[in-house]
Design a protein around this motif. Structure first.
Motif, short mmCIF file in Angstrom:
data_model
loop_
_atom_site.label_atom_id
_atom_site.label_comp_id
_atom_site.label_asym_id
_atom_site.label_seq_id
_atom_site.Cartn_x
_atom_site.Cartn_y
_atom_site.Cartn_z
N SER A 1 0.85 -1.19 0.00
CA SER A 1 0.00 0.00 0.00
C SER A 1 0.88 1.24 0.00
O SER A 1 2.08 1.17 0.26
N THR A 2 0.26 2.37 -0.31
CA THR A 2 0.94 3.66 -0.21
C THR A 2 0.21 4.49 0.82
O THR A 2 -1.01 4.61 0.79
N VAL A 3 0.98 5.05 1.75
CA VAL A 3 0.43 5.88 2.83
C VAL A 3 0.98 7.29 2.68
O VAL A 3 2.18 7.47 2.50
N GLU A 4 0.10 8.29 2.76
CA GLU A 4 0.56 9.67 2.66
C GLU A 4 0.87 10.21 4.05
O GLU A 4 0.04 10.16 4.95
N SER A 5 2.09 10.72 4.20
CA SER A 5 2.48 11.31 5.48
C SER A 5 1.82 12.67 5.64
O SER A 5 1.25 13.23 4.70
N THR A 6 1.90 13.22 6.85
CA THR A 6 1.20 14.47 7.16
C THR A 6 1.69 15.64 6.32
O THR A 6 0.96 16.61 6.11
N ASP A 7 2.93 15.56 5.81
CA ASP A 7 3.46 16.66 5.00
C ASP A 7 3.55 16.31 3.51
O ASP A 7 4.31 16.91 2.77
N PHE B 1 7.18 -0.44 6.69
CA PHE B 1 7.12 0.64 5.68
C PHE B 1 8.50 1.24 5.51
O PHE B 1 9.34 1.18 6.42
N ASP B 2 8.72 1.81 4.33
CA ASP B 2 9.96 2.55 4.08
C ASP B 2 9.73 4.01 4.47
O ASP B 2 8.80 4.65 3.96
N MET B 3 10.55 4.51 5.39
CA MET B 3 10.44 5.91 5.75
C MET B 3 10.86 6.80 4.58
O MET B 3 11.38 6.31 3.57
N ARG B 4 10.59 8.07 4.69
CA ARG B 4 10.85 9.02 3.60
C ARG B 4 12.26 8.88 3.02
O ARG B 4 13.24 8.73 3.75
N GLY B 5 12.32 8.90 1.68
CA GLY B 5 13.61 8.84 0.99
C GLY B 5 14.21 7.46 0.89
O GLY B 5 15.33 7.30 0.40
N VAL B 6 13.47 6.44 1.31
CA VAL B 6 13.98 5.06 1.26
C VAL B 6 13.14 4.26 0.27
O VAL B 6 11.91 4.39 0.25
N GLY B 7 13.80 3.44 -0.55
CA GLY B 7 13.07 2.60 -1.50
C GLY B 7 12.19 3.44 -2.42
O GLY B 7 12.66 4.40 -3.04
N VAL C 1 9.44 10.89 12.33
CA VAL C 1 8.40 10.69 13.35
C VAL C 1 7.02 10.92 12.72
O VAL C 1 6.05 10.21 13.01
N LYS C 2 6.94 11.90 11.81
CA LYS C 2 5.68 12.15 11.09
C LYS C 2 5.26 10.92 10.29
O LYS C 2 4.07 10.61 10.18
N ASP C 3 6.24 10.22 9.73
CA ASP C 3 5.96 9.01 8.95
C ASP C 3 5.35 7.92 9.83
O ASP C 3 4.38 7.26 9.45
N VAL C 4 5.93 7.74 11.01
CA VAL C 4 5.42 6.72 11.94
C VAL C 4 3.99 7.05 12.36
O VAL C 4 3.11 6.18 12.35
N ILE C 5 3.76 8.31 12.71
CA ILE C 5 2.41 8.74 13.12
C ILE C 5 1.42 8.51 11.99
O ILE C 5 0.31 8.00 12.20
N SER C 6 1.80 8.86 10.77
CA SER C 6 0.90 8.72 9.61
C SER C 6 0.57 7.26 9.34
O SER C 6 -0.59 6.92 9.04
N VAL C 7 1.57 6.37 9.45
CA VAL C 7 1.32 4.95 9.21
C VAL C 7 0.41 4.39 10.31
O VAL C 7 -0.52 3.62 10.03
N CYS C 8 0.64 4.80 11.55
CA CYS C 8 -0.22 4.33 12.65
C CYS C 8 -1.66 4.79 12.45
O CYS C 8 -2.61 4.02 12.67
N LYS C 9 -1.84 6.03 12.02
CA LYS C 9 -3.20 6.53 11.79
C LYS C 9 -3.85 5.82 10.62
O LYS C 9 -5.05 5.53 10.64
N TRP C 10 -3.06 5.49 9.61
CA TRP C 10 -3.58 4.73 8.47
C TRP C 10 -4.00 3.32 8.91
O TRP C 10 -5.06 2.83 8.52
N VAL C 11 -3.16 2.69 9.73
CA VAL C 11 -3.50 1.36 10.26
C VAL C 11 -4.81 1.41 11.04
O VAL C 11 -5.69 0.56 10.87
N SER C 12 -4.95 2.44 11.86
CA SER C 12 -6.15 2.58 12.68
C SER C 12 -7.40 2.80 11.84
O SER C 12 -8.44 2.17 12.05
N GLU C 13 -7.29 3.70 10.84
CA GLU C 13 -8.47 4.08 10.06
C GLU C 13 -8.75 3.12 8.92
O GLU C 13 -9.88 2.66 8.75
N ASP C 14 -7.73 2.79 8.13
CA ASP C 14 -7.97 1.96 6.93
C ASP C 14 -8.03 0.47 7.23
O ASP C 14 -8.71 -0.28 6.52
#
Length: 226
Positions: free
Chosen positions: A10-16, A73-79, A93-106
């Motif tokens: 999947s692709t997850v969009e980070s907060t920024d 997941f690959d953090m920003r700039g990886v893969g 840290v924003k990436d981790v928060i975004s993935v956790c929120k995606w896991v919770s919601e999606d």
């Protein structure tokens, strides 16, 4: 580690606005899911030194084989994730928060266990109290030592001050952090704090596949104690 799970990308969009490539490892076949309401989110080692989600595939597969859904997941700039990695890990840290929120919601999950490996540990630790659904935290080789603290020292306060349950796994020959440094740091930590020392193991050995099965067992035991 033999696989008895399905892997979905999947692709997850980070907060920024950064796009993060993620993989979801789900139990399949005859494996009965242990807890449909809990997912383990794994945070990979230092991006600048080649850390990527592939390093956590063995642990994620092992967790799925035990009946738990796991996400890497690959953090920003990886893969295939966009953006650029940061030296100190605060953008991540924003990436981790975004993935956790995606896991919770999606994925409709109410409880998340955050697991960070090496530099992924301070990054994950800074996200623990920023995500309501995170119920616990596991560190594999947290770099508390003096040299590593130049980069990651500003992350320490967040996890040490969190009331959420914590497990710190480390090899006694870590190289970045001594056993004494670990114990000194954790002496001021809030909430339930556990440590598990692996005799004779070095920092980079712990990241290798030889220790995947042991990491899985420790993580599962910790989940079942929550």
């Amino acid at each position: 580690m033999s696989s008895n799970c399905t892997v979905e990308s999947s692709t997850v969009e980070s907060t920024d606005g950064v796009n993060l490539r993620a993989r979801v490892f789900k139990p399949t076949g005859e494996i009965k899911p242990k807890n449909n309401n809990l997912t383990i989110v794994l945070v990979h080692p230092y991006s600048v030194l080649g850390g990527c989600q592939g390093l956590l595939r063995g642990i994620a597969t092992g967790l799925a084989n035990k009946g738990y859904m796991a996400v890497t997941f690959d953090m920003r700039g990886v893969g295939r994730s966009t953006g650029r990695p940061s030296l100190t890990g605060f953008a991540e840290v924003k990436d981790v928060i975004s993935v956790c929120k995606w896991v919770s919601e999606d994925l409709s999950v109410n409880n998340i266990l955050l697991v960070g490996s090496s530099a992924g540990a301070p990054i994950a630790g800074s996200a623990v109290d920023q995500v309501e659904q995170v119920i616990g935290y596991v560190s594999i080789g947290y770099p508390f030592g003096l040299m590593a603290s130049i980069l990651f020292g500003r992350h320490h306060k967040a996890i040490l001050g969190s009331p959420k349950s914590k497990l710190f796994i480390m090899g006694t020959r870590d190289g970045f952090t001594s056993v004494k440094q670990l114990k000194n740091k954790l002496s001021s930590a809030l909430g339930r704090v556990e440590t598990h020392l692996i005799e004779g193991a070095s920092h980079f050995q712990m990241e290798g596949p030889a220790f995947d099965a042991q990491m899985v067992d420790l993580i599962v035991d910790f989940i079942e104690s929550l």
